[in-house]
Design an enzyme around this catalytic site. Structure first.
Site, PDB file in Angstrom:
ATOM      1  N   SER A 142       0.846  -1.185   0.000  1.00 55.91           N
ATOM      2  CA  SER A 142       0.000   0.000   0.000  1.00 55.91           C
ATOM      3  C   SER A 142       0.890   1.246   0.000  1.00 55.91           C
ATOM      4  O   SER A 142       1.725   1.402  -0.876  1.00 55.91           O
ATOM      5  CB  SER A 142      -0.973  -0.035   1.184  1.00 55.91           C
ATOM      6  OG  SER A 142      -1.988   0.923   1.034  1.00 55.91           O
ATOM      7  N   GLU A 237      -1.380  -2.749  -7.999  1.00 55.45           N
ATOM      8  CA  GLU A 237      -2.628  -3.121  -7.321  1.00 55.45           C
ATOM      9  C   GLU A 237      -3.285  -1.851  -6.825  1.00 55.45           C
ATOM     10  O   GLU A 237      -2.650  -0.806  -6.712  1.00 55.45           O
ATOM     11  CB  GLU A 237      -2.360  -4.098  -6.178  1.00 55.45           C
ATOM     12  CG  GLU A 237      -1.438  -3.581  -5.074  1.00 55.45           C
ATOM     13  CD  GLU A 237      -2.151  -2.756  -4.000  1.00 55.45           C
ATOM     14  OE1 GLU A 237      -3.375  -2.941  -3.830  1.00 55.45           O
ATOM     15  OE2 GLU A 237      -1.491  -1.941  -3.341  1.00 55.45           O
ATOM     16  N   HIS A 308      -4.588  -5.550  -1.566  1.00 56.89           N
ATOM     17  CA  HIS A 308      -5.435  -5.415  -0.377  1.00 56.89           C
ATOM     18  C   HIS A 308      -6.416  -6.584  -0.292  1.00 56.89           C
ATOM     19  O   HIS A 308      -7.635  -6.427  -0.403  1.00 56.89           O
ATOM     20  CB  HIS A 308      -6.177  -4.084  -0.422  1.00 56.89           C
ATOM     21  CG  HIS A 308      -5.286  -2.883  -0.246  1.00 56.89           C
ATOM     22  ND1 HIS A 308      -4.408  -2.455  -1.217  1.00 56.89           N
ATOM     23  CD2 HIS A 308      -5.145  -2.029   0.804  1.00 56.89           C
ATOM     24  CE1 HIS A 308      -3.766  -1.378  -0.776  1.00 56.89           C
ATOM     25  NE2 HIS A 308      -4.192  -1.102   0.440  1.00 56.89           N
TER      26      HIS A 308
END
Length: 338
Positions: A142, A237, A308
């Protein structure tokens, strides 16, 4: 206003636009030689750092328990529980914890506590020469993307896009942590059953695997903290973004010349990525990926177990891999740790 702009682009033909945009010159770091961090061993110490958003004591207790299950000890960063608004303390203090853990000879690896926001702010404060001369595993995902990419680009150290300390350390995820970081295995990454990836363009390609969170990566474009993208395998992502925002970010990578340099592309998971509200017209994610990625003519697919999600790979940033876009397989060609 938004619909008219999107409708105009659709009429013009996004695929045609993607194939004719010239490649500009972008800022990248001078690529250092690659350094593999030493592998972890049972009894080693993992330093916990928190370069992004605030945590609680319960998060530290949870991390201790999960790392103990792997036979690892824990050392806490000095500023681990600091808070400064939505940040986990002042920039200088969060950067100091990163530098200190790399300098600390009693610590064999660094694990970030969580994502959120804040890593970009500390990149100029890191001592990349210190980090290079003390290579260690550093892992997260992230917002941690910027930290992983900057250390790889500036220090040449392979970094790891994998669980943060507050992730769900389930058997699937722990299996990849164990095999990559402790067993030094050149693993084959293939999705669990019933989650077959979707091929965009078939074929195989080789190159250094580099990437992370799409929006964080895009926020770094034009800086000196990204690597040269020539012949890289790019994985991205995302989470919680409308499809038009994903479109906008891929457009940015195209305009910045990133997409024209890579030899392979993996769009991992786009968790909770919605088409839009109400009856507003929208492209689908497959349409957006087709518009921007298919014209590149490189092996590419959507749906790898990265991001995630509960079941996630640990992905080494900077290691040589071969990808198979027909099967959605990432095969490491070498161990990621020394």
């Amino acid at each position: 206003m938004f619909w008219n702009r999107r409708h105009f682009l659709t009429l013009c033909g996004l695929s045609a636009i993607a194939s004719v945009i010239p490649t500009p010159t972008i800022a990248t770091a001078n690529p250092p030689s690659i350094v593999k961090p030493p592998r972890l061993k049972v009894g080693d110490t993992v330093g916990l750092i928190n370069p992004s958003s605030p945590i609680e004591q319960a998060d530290i207790d949870y991390a201790r328990k999960e790392l103990a299950a792997l036979g690892l000890n824990v050392k806490l960063g000095t500023h681990l529980l600091d808070e400064y608004g939505y940040l986990a303390g002042q920039d200088a203090d969060r950067a100091a914890d990163v530098n200190a853990m790399f300098a600390d000879r009693s610590v064999q690896a660094l694990l970030t506590m969580r994502g959120g926001w804040g890593c970009n702010r500390i990149l100029p404060l890191l001592n990349y020469d210190l980090i290079r001369t003390n290579p260690k595993i550093i892992m997260g995902y992230s917002d941690i993307t910027s930290l992983l990419l900057a250390i790889y680009a500036r220090s040449g150290i392979i970094t790891f896009h994998g669980p943060v300390a507050t992730s769900t350390w389930n058997p699937f995820s722990v299996n990849y942590v164990q095999r990559l970081l402790l067993d030094a295995e050149p693993v084959r990454m293939q999705n669990p059953p019933l989650t077959r990836p979707q091929t965009i363009t078939g074929g195989k390609a080789r190159g250094q695997l580099v990437g992370g969170n799409l929006s964080v990566l895009c926020a770094m474009v034009g800086s000196d903290y990204l690597p040269d993208w020539e012949n890289k395998i790019l994985f991205v992502e995302e989470v919680g973004e409308d499809i038009y925002r994903v479109d906008r970010m891929l457009t940015q990578l195209k305009l910045a010349g990133v997409l024209d340099k890579i030899s392979g592309f993996i769009f991992a998971e786009c968790t909770r990525c919605e088409a839009g509200e109400g009856d507003e017209p929208s492209l689908s994610l497959p349409q957006v990926l087709s518009d921007w990625i298919r014209p590149l003519g490189i092996p590419a697919w959507y749906g790898s177990a990265i991001g995630h999600i509960r079941d996630k790979f640990t992905v080494p940033v900077g290691v040589e891999v071969e990808i198979d876009a027909n099967q959605g397989i990432i095969q490491l060609l070498e161990p990621a740790v020394g």
